[in-house]
Design a protein around this motif. Sequence first.
Motif, PDB file in Angstrom:
ATOM      1  N   SER A  38       0.834  -1.204   0.000  1.00 46.26           N
ATOM      2  CA  SER A  38       0.000   0.000   0.000  1.00 46.26           C
ATOM      3  C   SER A  38       0.870   1.255   0.000  1.00 46.26           C
ATOM      4  N   SER A  39       2.094   1.153   0.501  1.00 44.89           N
ATOM      5  CA  SER A  39       3.025   2.280   0.484  1.00 44.89           C
ATOM      6  C   SER A  39       4.462   1.757   0.552  1.00 44.89           C
ATOM      7  N   VAL A  40       5.382   2.637   0.215  1.00 52.17           N
ATOM      8  CA  VAL A  40       6.808   2.318   0.286  1.00 52.17           C
ATOM      9  C   VAL A  40       7.508   3.447   1.032  1.00 52.17           C
ATOM     10  N   ARG A  41       8.718   3.184   1.483  1.00 53.12           N
ATOM     11  CA  ARG A  41       9.510   4.209   2.156  1.00 53.12           C
ATOM     12  C   ARG A  41      10.464   4.852   1.154  1.00 53.12           C
ATOM     13  N   HIS A  42      10.817   6.093   1.386  1.00 45.36           N
ATOM     14  CA  HIS A  42      11.846   6.801   0.613  1.00 45.36           C
ATOM     15  C   HIS A  42      11.566   6.805  -0.891  1.00 45.36           C
TER      16      HIS A  42
END
Length: 52
Positions: free
Chosen positions: A20-24
């Motif tokens: 649903s989301s990723v970092r950086h």
Amino acid sequence: MAALEVTASIIVLNDLRRASSVRHGNKLLWTLLAFVQPIGPWLYFWFGQSRE
């Protein structure tokens, strides 16, 4: 070695599809980096993968 890189890229692409989301960054950036061999998939595992 090539099989390892292809396998890592496939794992990254499947993870990005489900995440649903990723970092950086965003998913498009990490999708493009998944094809930058040999370091792209490993960067995703270290910095981009969400730890949820």
